[in-house]
Design a protein around this motif. Structure first.
Motif, PDB file in Angstrom:
ATOM      1  N   VAL A  61       1.197   9.937  33.756  1.00  0.00           N
ATOM      2  CA  VAL A  61       1.057   9.299  35.059  1.00  0.00           C
ATOM      3  C   VAL A  61       2.292   8.466  35.395  1.00  0.00           C
ATOM      4  O   VAL A  61       2.778   8.475  36.516  1.00  0.00           O
ATOM      5  N   GLY A  62       2.793   7.728  34.405  1.00  0.00           N
ATOM      6  CA  GLY A  62       3.884   6.798  34.633  1.00  0.00           C
ATOM      7  C   GLY A  62       5.197   7.460  35.000  1.00  0.00           C
ATOM      8  O   GLY A  62       5.424   8.643  34.727  1.00  0.00           O
ATOM      9  N   LEU A  63       6.097   6.665  35.597  1.00  0.00           N
ATOM     10  CA  LEU A  63       7.363   7.183  36.121  1.00  0.00           C
ATOM     11  C   LEU A  63       8.573   6.413  35.595  1.00  0.00           C
ATOM     12  O   LEU A  63       9.603   6.344  36.266  1.00  0.00           O
ATOM     13  N   ILE A  64       8.447   5.863  34.387  1.00  0.00           N
ATOM     14  CA  ILE A  64       9.577   5.102  33.855  1.00  0.00           C
ATOM     15  C   ILE A  64      10.789   6.010  33.664  1.00  0.00           C
ATOM     16  O   ILE A  64      11.922   5.636  33.919  1.00  0.00           O
ATOM     17  N   GLY A  65      10.565   7.234  33.200  1.00  0.00           N
ATOM     18  CA  GLY A  65      11.649   8.204  33.121  1.00  0.00           C
ATOM     19  C   GLY A  65      12.186   8.428  31.719  1.00  0.00           C
ATOM     20  O   GLY A  65      11.846   7.730  30.771  1.00  0.00           O
ATOM     21  N   GLY A  66      13.055   9.404  31.615  1.00  0.00           N
ATOM     22  CA  GLY A  66      13.623   9.788  30.333  1.00  0.00           C
ATOM     23  C   GLY A  66      13.406  11.263  30.084  1.00  0.00           C
ATOM     24  O   GLY A  66      12.842  11.978  30.920  1.00  0.00           O
ATOM     25  N   GLN A  67      13.854  11.717  28.942  1.00  0.00           N
ATOM     26  CA  GLN A  67      13.649  13.119  28.592  1.00  0.00           C
ATOM     27  C   GLN A  67      13.409  13.232  27.101  1.00  0.00           C
ATOM     28  O   GLN A  67      13.795  12.367  26.327  1.00  0.00           O
ATOM     29  N   SER A  68      12.763  14.318  26.715  1.00  0.00           N
ATOM     30  CA  SER A  68      12.434  14.515  25.318  1.00  0.00           C
ATOM     31  C   SER A  68      12.410  16.013  25.039  1.00  0.00           C
ATOM     32  O   SER A  68      12.593  16.832  25.939  1.00  0.00           O
ATOM     33  N   THR A  69      12.201  16.354  23.801  1.00  0.00           N
ATOM     34  CA  THR A  69      12.094  17.763  23.413  1.00  0.00           C
ATOM     35  C   THR A  69      10.781  17.973  22.676  1.00  0.00           C
ATOM     36  O   THR A  69      10.231  17.042  22.085  1.00  0.00           O
ATOM     37  N   ILE A  70      10.310  19.186  22.725  1.00  0.00           N
ATOM     38  CA  ILE A  70       9.083  19.537  22.014  1.00  0.00           C
ATOM     39  C   ILE A  70       9.208  20.972  21.519  1.00  0.00           C
ATOM     40  O   ILE A  70       9.809  21.822  22.186  1.00  0.00           O
ATOM     41  N   GLN A  71       8.709  21.221  20.340  1.00  0.00           N
ATOM     42  CA  GLN A  71       8.733  22.586  19.804  1.00  0.00           C
ATOM     43  C   GLN A  71       7.658  23.401  20.508  1.00  0.00           C
ATOM     44  O   GLN A  71       6.468  23.149  20.354  1.00  0.00           O
ATOM     45  N   LEU A  72       8.080  24.368  21.297  1.00  0.00           N
ATOM     46  CA  LEU A  72       7.169  25.094  22.171  1.00  0.00           C
ATOM     47  C   LEU A  72       6.010  25.775  21.440  1.00  0.00           C
ATOM     48  O   LEU A  72       4.890  25.772  21.955  1.00  0.00           O
ATOM     49  N   PRO A  73       6.220  26.368  20.255  1.00  0.00           N
ATOM     50  CA  PRO A  73       5.075  26.999  19.580  1.00  0.00           C
ATOM     51  C   PRO A  73       3.925  26.044  19.291  1.00  0.00           C
ATOM     52  O   PRO A  73       2.763  26.462  19.187  1.00  0.00           O
ATOM     53  N   LEU A  74       4.251  24.728  19.186  1.00  0.00           N
ATOM     54  CA  LEU A  74       3.186  23.756  18.916  1.00  0.00           C
ATOM     55  C   LEU A  74       2.194  23.675  20.078  1.00  0.00           C
ATOM     56  O   LEU A  74       1.015  23.383  19.867  1.00  0.00           O
ATOM     57  N   ILE A  75       2.676  23.928  21.305  1.00  0.00           N
ATOM     58  CA  ILE A  75       1.776  23.921  22.455  1.00  0.00           C
ATOM     59  C   ILE A  75       0.756  25.048  22.320  1.00  0.00           C
ATOM     60  O   ILE A  75      -0.431  24.882  22.628  1.00  0.00           O
ATOM     61  N   THR A  76       1.214  26.181  21.820  1.00  0.00           N
ATOM     62  CA  THR A  76       0.329  27.338  21.660  1.00  0.00           C
ATOM     63  C   THR A  76      -0.635  27.157  20.501  1.00  0.00           C
ATOM     64  O   THR A  76      -1.851  27.303  20.666  1.00  0.00           O
ATOM     65  N   VAL A  77      -0.114  26.814  19.335  1.00  0.00           N
ATOM     66  CA  VAL A  77      -0.980  26.768  18.147  1.00  0.00           C
ATOM     67  C   VAL A  77      -1.949  25.597  18.189  1.00  0.00           C
ATOM     68  O   VAL A  77      -2.985  25.624  17.506  1.00  0.00           O
ATOM     69  N   THR A  78      -1.623  24.574  18.968  1.00  0.00           N
ATOM     70  CA  THR A  78      -2.561  23.457  19.100  1.00  0.00           C
ATOM     71  C   THR A  78      -3.411  23.564  20.367  1.00  0.00           C
ATOM     72  O   THR A  78      -4.263  22.712  20.602  1.00  0.00           O
ATOM     73  N   ALA A  79      -3.172  24.603  21.152  1.00  0.00           N
ATOM     74  CA  ALA A  79      -3.917  24.818  22.410  1.00  0.00           C
ATOM     75  C   ALA A  79      -3.908  23.558  23.268  1.00  0.00           C
ATOM     76  O   ALA A  79      -4.906  23.177  23.869  1.00  0.00           O
ATOM     77  N   ARG A  80      -2.742  22.935  23.352  1.00  0.00           N
ATOM     78  CA  ARG A  80      -2.637  21.641  24.014  1.00  0.00           C
ATOM     79  C   ARG A  80      -2.268  21.802  25.486  1.00  0.00           C
ATOM     80  O   ARG A  80      -1.559  22.724  25.870  1.00  0.00           O
ATOM     81  N   THR A  81      -2.751  20.876  26.300  1.00  0.00           N
ATOM     82  CA  THR A  81      -2.446  20.865  27.728  1.00  0.00           C
ATOM     83  C   THR A  81      -1.666  19.604  28.074  1.00  0.00           C
ATOM     84  O   THR A  81      -2.043  18.508  27.661  1.00  0.00           O
ATOM     85  N   ILE A  82      -0.574  19.774  28.824  1.00  0.00           N
ATOM     86  CA  ILE A  82       0.196  18.639  29.338  1.00  0.00           C
ATOM     87  C   ILE A  82       0.120  18.697  30.853  1.00  0.00           C
ATOM     88  O   ILE A  82       0.461  19.709  31.466  1.00  0.00           O
ATOM     89  N   ARG A  83      -0.353  17.610  31.458  1.00  0.00           N
ATOM     90  CA  ARG A  83      -0.562  17.592  32.914  1.00  0.00           C
ATOM     91  C   ARG A  83       0.088  16.374  33.544  1.00  0.00           C
ATOM     92  O   ARG A  83       0.173  15.308  32.938  1.00  0.00           O
ATOM     93  N   GLY A  84       0.540  16.555  34.767  1.00  0.00           N
ATOM     94  CA  GLY A  84       1.050  15.441  35.552  1.00  0.00           C
ATOM     95  C   GLY A  84       0.035  15.062  36.616  1.00  0.00           C
ATOM     96  O   GLY A  84      -0.827  15.866  36.991  1.00  0.00           O
ATOM     97  N   VAL A  85       0.140  13.832  37.113  1.00  0.00           N
ATOM     98  CA  VAL A  85      -0.797  13.341  38.126  1.00  0.00           C
ATOM     99  C   VAL A  85      -0.009  12.701  39.256  1.00  0.00           C
ATOM    100  O   VAL A  85       0.907  11.910  39.022  1.00  0.00           O
ATOM    101  N   TYR A  86      -0.379  13.065  40.481  1.00  0.00           N
ATOM    102  CA  TYR A  86       0.198  12.408  41.649  1.00  0.00           C
ATOM    103  C   TYR A  86      -0.945  11.897  42.511  1.00  0.00           C
ATOM    104  O   TYR A  86      -1.671  12.672  43.130  1.00  0.00           O
ATOM    105  N   VAL A  87      -1.153  10.611  42.513  1.00  0.00           N
ATOM    106  CA  VAL A  87      -2.244   9.916  43.202  1.00  0.00           C
ATOM    107  C   VAL A  87      -3.554  10.703  43.093  1.00  0.00           C
ATOM    108  O   VAL A  87      -3.942  11.095  42.004  1.00  0.00           O
ATOM    109  N   GLY A  88      -4.271  10.921  44.213  1.00  0.00           N
ATOM    110  CA  GLY A  88      -5.552  11.613  44.140  1.00  0.00           C
ATOM    111  C   GLY A  88      -5.970  12.125  45.503  1.00  0.00           C
ATOM    112  O   GLY A  88      -5.460  11.683  46.540  1.00  0.00           O
TER     113      GLY A  88
END
Length: 368
Positions: free
Chosen positions: A290-317
Protein backbone atom coordinates in the motif's frame (compact mmCIF):
# COMPACT_ATOMS: atom_id res chain seq x y z
CA UNK A 1 -19.43 12.75 -16.70
CA UNK A 2 -21.09 16.06 -17.55
CA UNK A 3 -20.46 19.04 -15.30
CA UNK A 4 -22.42 22.25 -15.05
CA UNK A 5 -20.94 25.24 -16.77
CA UNK A 6 -20.22 28.47 -14.99
CA UNK A 7 -19.43 26.85 -11.65
CA UNK A 8 -17.64 29.96 -10.42
CA UNK A 9 -19.84 32.75 -11.74
CA UNK A 10 -18.92 35.91 -9.88
CA UNK A 11 -21.46 37.40 -7.52
CA UNK A 12 -21.06 40.59 -5.54
CA UNK A 13 -19.95 39.91 -1.95
CA UNK A 14 -19.95 36.17 -2.57
CA UNK A 15 -16.32 35.50 -1.73
CA UNK A 16 -15.06 32.71 0.53
CA UNK A 17 -11.68 31.55 1.78
CA UNK A 18 -9.55 28.82 0.25
CA UNK A 19 -6.03 27.86 1.31
CA UNK A 20 -4.32 27.10 -1.99
CA UNK A 21 -0.96 26.82 -3.68
CA UNK A 22 -0.32 27.94 -7.24
CA UNK A 23 2.82 25.97 -8.02
CA UNK A 24 4.07 22.62 -6.78
CA UNK A 25 6.29 22.95 -3.75
CA UNK A 26 5.35 26.55 -3.04
CA UNK A 27 3.72 27.53 0.28
CA UNK A 28 -0.01 27.26 0.79
CA UNK A 29 -1.58 30.70 1.18
CA UNK A 30 -4.99 32.11 1.97
CA UNK A 31 -6.95 33.21 -1.09
CA UNK A 32 -10.38 34.70 -1.62
CA UNK A 33 -12.39 32.83 -4.26
CA UNK A 34 -15.95 32.96 -5.54
CA UNK A 35 -18.29 30.70 -3.62
CA UNK A 36 -19.27 27.74 -5.85
CA UNK A 37 -22.92 27.57 -6.92
CA UNK A 38 -24.41 24.07 -7.34
CA UNK A 39 -26.68 23.24 -10.25
CA UNK A 40 -28.27 20.05 -11.58
CA UNK A 41 -27.12 17.09 -9.49
CA UNK A 42 -24.46 19.04 -7.61
CA UNK A 43 -24.26 19.57 -3.85
CA UNK A 44 -22.35 22.29 -2.02
CA UNK A 45 -20.67 21.17 1.19
CA UNK A 46 -19.30 23.49 3.88
CA UNK A 47 -16.11 21.92 5.18
CA UNK A 48 -16.18 20.95 8.85
CA UNK A 49 -12.94 18.95 9.03
CA UNK A 50 -10.47 17.60 6.52
CA UNK A 51 -7.97 14.83 7.20
CA UNK A 52 -4.37 15.17 6.05
CA UNK A 53 -2.47 12.19 4.68
CA UNK A 54 0.82 11.51 2.88
CA UNK A 55 -0.86 11.79 -0.50
CA UNK A 56 -1.31 15.49 0.25
CA UNK A 57 2.46 15.78 0.67
CA UNK A 58 3.09 14.12 -2.70
CA UNK A 59 0.46 16.18 -4.52
CA UNK A 60 1.84 19.39 -3.05
CA UNK A 61 5.38 18.45 -4.09
CA UNK A 62 4.19 17.45 -7.57
CA UNK A 63 5.57 13.92 -7.62
CA UNK A 64 5.68 10.54 -5.93
CA UNK A 65 9.16 9.48 -4.86
CA UNK A 66 9.99 6.09 -6.40
CA UNK A 67 13.40 5.72 -4.79
CA UNK A 68 16.92 5.80 -6.20
CA UNK A 69 16.25 9.35 -7.39
CA UNK A 70 13.34 8.34 -9.64
CA UNK A 71 10.11 10.33 -9.48
CA UNK A 72 6.58 9.77 -10.75
CA UNK A 73 5.12 13.20 -11.60
CA UNK A 74 1.62 14.16 -10.57
CA UNK A 75 -0.40 15.52 -13.54
CA UNK A 76 0.44 19.18 -14.07
CA UNK A 77 -1.59 21.81 -12.24
CA UNK A 78 -3.55 24.20 -14.41
CA UNK A 79 -4.75 26.52 -11.67
CA UNK A 80 -4.53 27.23 -7.97
CA UNK A 81 -5.50 24.19 -5.90
CA UNK A 82 -6.93 23.69 -2.43
CA UNK A 83 -5.76 20.30 -1.21
CA UNK A 84 -7.82 18.07 1.04
CA UNK A 85 -9.50 14.86 -0.14
CA UNK A 86 -10.63 13.55 3.26
CA UNK A 87 -13.57 15.91 3.61
CA UNK A 88 -16.39 15.89 6.13
CA UNK A 89 -18.91 18.68 5.92
CA UNK A 90 -22.46 19.99 5.97
CA UNK A 91 -24.81 20.39 3.02
CA UNK A 92 -25.58 24.09 2.50
CA UNK A 93 -26.98 24.19 -1.06
CA UNK A 94 -28.22 21.65 -3.62
CA UNK A 95 -28.90 21.66 -7.37
CA UNK A 96 -32.41 21.32 -8.76
CA UNK A 97 -31.94 17.63 -9.67
CA UNK A 98 -30.79 16.44 -6.22
CA UNK A 99 -33.41 14.13 -4.71
CA UNK A 100 -32.21 12.46 -1.51
CA UNK A 101 -30.01 15.02 0.23
CA UNK A 102 -31.21 17.39 2.94
CA UNK A 103 -29.70 20.79 3.63
CA UNK A 104 -28.07 20.78 7.06
CA UNK A 105 -27.10 17.08 7.02
CA UNK A 106 -23.44 16.12 7.38
CA UNK A 107 -21.58 13.72 5.10
CA UNK A 108 -18.21 12.22 4.26
CA UNK A 109 -17.32 12.87 0.60
CA UNK A 110 -16.02 10.06 -1.61
CA UNK A 111 -13.35 12.03 -3.50
CA UNK A 112 -12.30 9.58 -6.25
CA UNK A 113 -14.47 10.94 -9.03
CA UNK A 114 -13.87 9.77 -12.58
CA UNK A 115 -14.96 10.93 -16.00
CA UNK A 116 -18.01 8.65 -15.92
CA UNK A 117 -17.48 7.48 -19.49
CA UNK A 118 -14.38 5.25 -19.67
CA UNK A 119 -14.34 1.46 -19.26
CA UNK A 120 -13.19 1.67 -15.65
CA UNK A 121 -15.89 4.17 -14.67
CA UNK A 122 -18.57 2.07 -16.36
CA UNK A 123 -17.44 -1.08 -14.51
CA UNK A 124 -17.43 0.14 -10.88
CA UNK A 125 -13.73 1.07 -11.00
CA UNK A 126 -14.15 4.82 -11.06
CA UNK A 127 -11.12 5.22 -8.79
CA UNK A 128 -8.98 3.76 -11.59
CA UNK A 129 -10.02 6.47 -14.06
CA UNK A 130 -7.09 8.11 -15.86
CA UNK A 131 -5.34 10.86 -13.85
CA UNK A 132 -5.83 13.09 -16.90
CA UNK A 133 -9.63 12.77 -16.86
CA UNK A 134 -10.49 12.44 -13.17
CA UNK A 135 -12.10 15.19 -11.09
CA UNK A 136 -10.73 13.94 -7.79
CA UNK A 137 -11.61 16.30 -4.96
CA UNK A 138 -8.55 17.89 -3.38
CA UNK A 139 -6.33 16.54 -6.14
CA UNK A 140 -7.68 17.83 -9.44
CA UNK A 141 -10.32 20.25 -8.10
CA UNK A 142 -10.59 22.22 -4.86
CA UNK A 143 -10.96 20.13 -1.74
CA UNK A 144 -11.27 20.59 2.00
CA UNK A 145 -8.62 23.29 2.29
CA UNK A 146 -11.39 25.46 0.88
CA UNK A 147 -14.34 26.53 3.02
CA UNK A 148 -16.78 25.05 0.49
CA UNK A 149 -16.51 21.95 -1.68
CA UNK A 150 -18.64 21.23 -4.74
CA UNK A 151 -19.70 17.57 -5.14
CA UNK A 152 -21.03 16.47 -8.57
CA UNK A 153 -23.54 13.85 -7.40
CA UNK A 154 -25.23 12.65 -4.23
CA UNK A 155 -23.88 9.12 -4.77
CA UNK A 156 -20.53 10.43 -3.49
CA UNK A 157 -21.95 11.39 -0.08
CA UNK A 158 -21.88 8.98 2.87
CA UNK A 159 -23.57 9.24 6.24
CA UNK A 160 -21.04 8.71 9.05
CA UNK A 161 -23.60 8.22 11.83
CA UNK A 162 -22.28 9.35 15.20
CA UNK A 163 -18.65 9.41 14.10
CA UNK A 164 -16.68 12.35 15.59
CA UNK A 165 -16.24 15.19 13.11
CA UNK A 166 -12.46 15.14 13.25
CA UNK A 167 -12.06 11.53 12.06
CA UNK A 168 -15.03 11.10 9.73
CA UNK A 169 -13.24 12.37 6.62
CA UNK A 170 -10.30 10.03 7.18
CA UNK A 171 -12.47 7.11 6.10
CA UNK A 172 -12.61 8.54 2.54
CA UNK A 173 -8.92 7.86 1.88
CA UNK A 174 -6.87 6.27 4.64
CA UNK A 175 -9.78 4.24 5.97
CA UNK A 176 -10.93 3.26 2.48
CA UNK A 177 -7.40 2.38 1.36
CA UNK A 178 -6.91 0.23 4.46
CA UNK A 179 -10.26 -1.49 3.94
CA UNK A 180 -9.53 -2.19 0.26
CA UNK A 181 -6.09 -3.55 1.16
CA UNK A 182 -7.57 -5.88 3.76
CA UNK A 183 -10.12 -7.18 1.25
CA UNK A 184 -7.28 -7.98 -1.16
CA UNK A 185 -5.22 -9.77 1.50
CA UNK A 186 -7.20 -13.04 1.41
CA UNK A 187 -8.01 -12.86 5.11
CA UNK A 188 -9.78 -15.52 7.14
CA UNK A 189 -11.80 -14.40 10.16
CA UNK A 190 -9.89 -14.83 13.41
CA UNK A 191 -6.57 -15.58 11.68
CA UNK A 192 -3.46 -15.42 13.87
CA UNK A 193 -1.02 -15.17 10.93
CA UNK A 194 -1.60 -11.63 9.66
CA UNK A 195 1.11 -8.97 9.71
CA UNK A 196 0.61 -5.22 9.35
CA UNK A 197 3.75 -3.26 8.55
CA UNK A 198 3.52 0.30 9.95
CA UNK A 199 2.11 1.66 13.16
CA UNK A 200 1.59 5.12 11.69
CA UNK A 201 -1.79 6.72 11.13
CA UNK A 202 -2.76 4.45 8.25
CA UNK A 203 -1.48 1.30 9.93
CA UNK A 204 -3.36 2.08 13.15
CA UNK A 205 -6.54 2.78 11.21
CA UNK A 206 -6.13 -0.56 9.43
CA UNK A 207 -5.70 -2.18 12.84
CA UNK A 208 -9.08 -0.84 13.96
CA UNK A 209 -10.78 -1.91 10.73
CA UNK A 210 -9.33 -5.43 10.66
CA UNK A 211 -10.55 -5.97 14.22
CA UNK A 212 -14.06 -4.86 13.26
CA UNK A 213 -14.37 -6.54 9.87
CA UNK A 214 -12.39 -9.76 10.42
CA UNK A 215 -12.04 -10.25 14.20
CA UNK A 216 -8.27 -10.30 13.72
CA UNK A 217 -5.70 -8.89 16.12
CA UNK A 218 -2.65 -8.76 13.85
CA UNK A 219 1.05 -8.61 14.54
CA UNK A 220 2.31 -5.08 13.88
CA UNK A 221 5.83 -4.26 12.71
CA UNK A 222 7.40 -0.79 12.75
CA UNK A 223 10.79 0.85 13.25
CA UNK A 224 9.52 3.26 15.93
CA UNK A 225 9.03 1.91 19.47
CA UNK A 226 6.69 4.77 20.41
CA UNK A 227 4.39 3.95 17.51
CA UNK A 228 4.57 0.25 18.36
CA UNK A 229 3.43 1.05 21.88
CA UNK A 230 0.42 2.85 20.41
CA UNK A 231 -0.33 -0.20 18.25
CA UNK A 232 -0.14 -2.49 21.25
CA UNK A 233 -2.55 -0.26 23.17
CA UNK A 234 -4.85 -0.29 20.14
CA UNK A 235 -5.13 -4.07 20.28
CA UNK A 236 -2.28 -5.55 18.26
CA UNK A 237 -1.68 -9.17 19.21
CA UNK A 238 2.07 -8.52 19.28
CA UNK A 239 4.42 -5.77 18.12
CA UNK A 240 7.96 -6.18 16.76
CA UNK A 241 10.56 -3.58 15.90
CA UNK A 242 11.80 -4.15 12.34
CA UNK A 243 15.38 -3.58 13.55
CA UNK A 244 15.15 -6.71 15.71
CA UNK A 245 17.74 -9.19 14.40
CA UNK A 246 15.44 -12.09 15.27
CA UNK A 247 12.30 -10.67 13.65
CA UNK A 248 11.78 -13.57 11.23
CA UNK A 249 12.27 -16.18 13.92
CA UNK A 250 9.79 -14.36 16.17
CA UNK A 251 7.22 -14.14 13.38
CA UNK A 252 7.63 -17.82 12.54
CA UNK A 253 7.02 -18.70 16.18
CA UNK A 254 4.00 -16.41 16.48
CA UNK A 255 2.42 -17.61 13.21
CA UNK A 256 3.24 -21.30 13.41
CA UNK A 257 5.70 -21.24 10.53
CA UNK A 258 5.05 -18.01 8.66
CA UNK A 259 2.52 -15.35 7.78
CA UNK A 260 -0.47 -16.00 5.56
CA UNK A 261 -1.03 -12.29 4.81
CA UNK A 262 1.25 -9.26 5.04
CA UNK A 263 -0.14 -5.75 4.46
CA UNK A 264 2.65 -3.23 3.97
CA UNK A 265 1.67 0.40 4.59
CA UNK A 266 5.26 1.60 4.12
CA UNK A 267 6.20 0.25 0.69
CA UNK A 268 9.98 0.66 0.91
CA UNK A 269 12.83 -1.57 -0.13
CA UNK A 270 13.51 -2.49 3.49
CA UNK A 271 9.91 -3.52 4.18
CA UNK A 272 9.71 -5.46 0.91
CA UNK A 273 12.83 -7.42 1.83
CA UNK A 274 11.56 -8.17 5.33
CA UNK A 275 8.06 -9.04 4.15
CA UNK A 276 9.40 -11.48 1.55
CA UNK A 277 10.88 -13.53 4.40
CA UNK A 278 7.86 -13.33 6.70
CA UNK A 279 5.97 -16.10 4.90
CA UNK A 280 8.51 -18.77 5.84
CA UNK A 281 7.74 -22.00 3.98
CA UNK A 282 3.99 -21.45 3.90
CA UNK A 283 2.36 -21.59 0.49
CA UNK A 284 -0.45 -19.40 -0.75
CA UNK A 285 0.53 -16.26 1.13
CA UNK A 286 -0.61 -12.81 0.01
CA UNK A 287 1.57 -9.71 0.19
CA UNK A 288 -0.32 -6.44 -0.27
CA UNK A 289 1.72 -3.27 -0.85
CA UNK A 290 0.00 0.00 0.00
CA UNK A 291 2.75 2.43 0.99
CA UNK A 292 4.61 4.71 -1.42
CA UNK A 293 7.92 5.37 0.30
CA UNK A 294 9.71 3.92 -2.72
CA UNK A 295 12.80 1.95 -3.59
CA UNK A 296 13.54 -1.21 -5.50
CA UNK A 297 14.38 -4.78 -4.68
CA UNK A 298 14.93 -8.15 -6.30
CA UNK A 299 13.19 -11.46 -5.84
CA UNK A 300 13.94 -14.92 -7.16
CA UNK A 301 11.04 -15.49 -9.54
CA UNK A 302 10.73 -19.29 -9.05
CA UNK A 303 9.92 -18.62 -5.38
CA UNK A 304 6.68 -16.93 -6.47
CA UNK A 305 5.67 -20.14 -8.24
CA UNK A 306 6.77 -22.74 -5.70
CA UNK A 307 5.25 -20.80 -2.82
CA UNK A 308 2.07 -19.96 -4.78
CA UNK A 309 2.44 -16.43 -3.48
CA UNK A 310 0.46 -13.37 -4.56
CA UNK A 311 1.83 -9.81 -4.59
CA UNK A 312 -0.81 -7.10 -5.00
CA UNK A 313 -0.88 -3.33 -5.11
CA UNK A 314 -3.69 -1.14 -3.78
CA UNK A 315 -4.90 2.23 -4.99
CA UNK A 316 -7.53 3.71 -2.65
CA UNK A 317 -10.89 1.90 -3.03
CA UNK A 318 -14.07 1.65 -5.06
CA UNK A 319 -17.40 3.33 -4.41
CA UNK A 320 -18.79 -0.10 -3.46
CA UNK A 321 -16.01 -0.62 -0.93
CA UNK A 322 -16.68 2.84 0.47
CA UNK A 323 -20.31 1.84 0.97
CA UNK A 324 -19.26 -1.33 2.80
CA UNK A 325 -16.79 0.52 5.00
CA UNK A 326 -19.21 3.31 5.92
CA UNK A 327 -21.79 0.71 6.88
CA UNK A 328 -19.30 -0.56 9.49
CA UNK A 329 -18.65 3.02 10.58
CA UNK A 330 -22.36 3.90 10.94
CA UNK A 331 -23.04 0.72 12.87
CA UNK A 332 -20.39 1.69 15.40
CA UNK A 333 -18.30 -1.42 14.76
CA UNK A 334 -15.02 0.44 14.29
CA UNK A 335 -13.37 1.88 17.38
CA UNK A 336 -12.42 5.40 16.35
CA UNK A 337 -8.92 6.75 16.83
CA UNK A 338 -8.05 10.04 18.44
CA UNK A 339 -7.27 12.79 15.94
CA UNK A 340 -5.18 15.91 16.42
CA UNK A 341 -7.06 19.01 15.26
CA UNK A 342 -5.26 21.98 13.75
CA UNK A 343 -6.53 25.18 12.16
CA UNK A 344 -6.33 25.37 8.37
CA UNK A 345 -3.83 28.24 8.69
CA UNK A 346 -1.33 25.60 9.87
CA UNK A 347 -1.58 23.64 6.62
CA UNK A 348 2.05 24.23 5.62
CA UNK A 349 3.44 23.14 8.99
CA UNK A 350 1.16 20.11 9.03
CA UNK A 351 2.41 18.89 5.64
CA UNK A 352 6.00 19.42 6.76
CA UNK A 353 5.43 17.58 10.05
CA UNK A 354 3.77 14.69 8.26
CA UNK A 355 6.59 14.42 5.73
CA UNK A 356 9.19 14.40 8.53
CA UNK A 357 7.40 11.77 10.61
CA UNK A 358 6.53 14.16 13.44
CA UNK A 359 2.86 13.24 13.61
CA UNK A 360 1.86 10.14 15.52
CA UNK A 361 -1.59 8.92 14.50
CA UNK A 362 -4.03 11.10 12.58
CA UNK A 363 -4.37 14.82 12.04
CA UNK A 364 -7.08 16.99 10.52
CA UNK A 365 -7.53 20.64 9.58
CA UNK A 366 -10.57 22.75 10.42
CA UNK A 367 -11.76 26.19 9.29
CA UNK A 368 -12.93 27.24 12.76
Amino acid sequence: MPFCTGLYLTKINNKVKAFQFTKNGEPISEFEITKPKPCGKEILIKTIACGVCHSDVHIHEGYFQLGEGAKLPVPLMNDALALGHEVYGEVVEIGNKVKNVTIGKKYVIYPWIGCGECEDCLNEREHYCSPFTTRNIGINVNGGHAEYVLVPDEKYLFDAGNTPDEIAGSYACRGLTAYSALKKADLKKGSSSVIIISAGGLGLLALKIIQAAYSINPIVVDIDDEKLLAAKKAGAREVINSKDENIIEKINALTNGGATSVIDFVGAQATFDIASNMFGLKRGGTYVIVGLIGGQSTIQLPLITVTARTIRGVYVGSLKEMDELMSLVRDGKIQHMDVEKRHISHANKTLKDLKNGKINGLVCLTHE
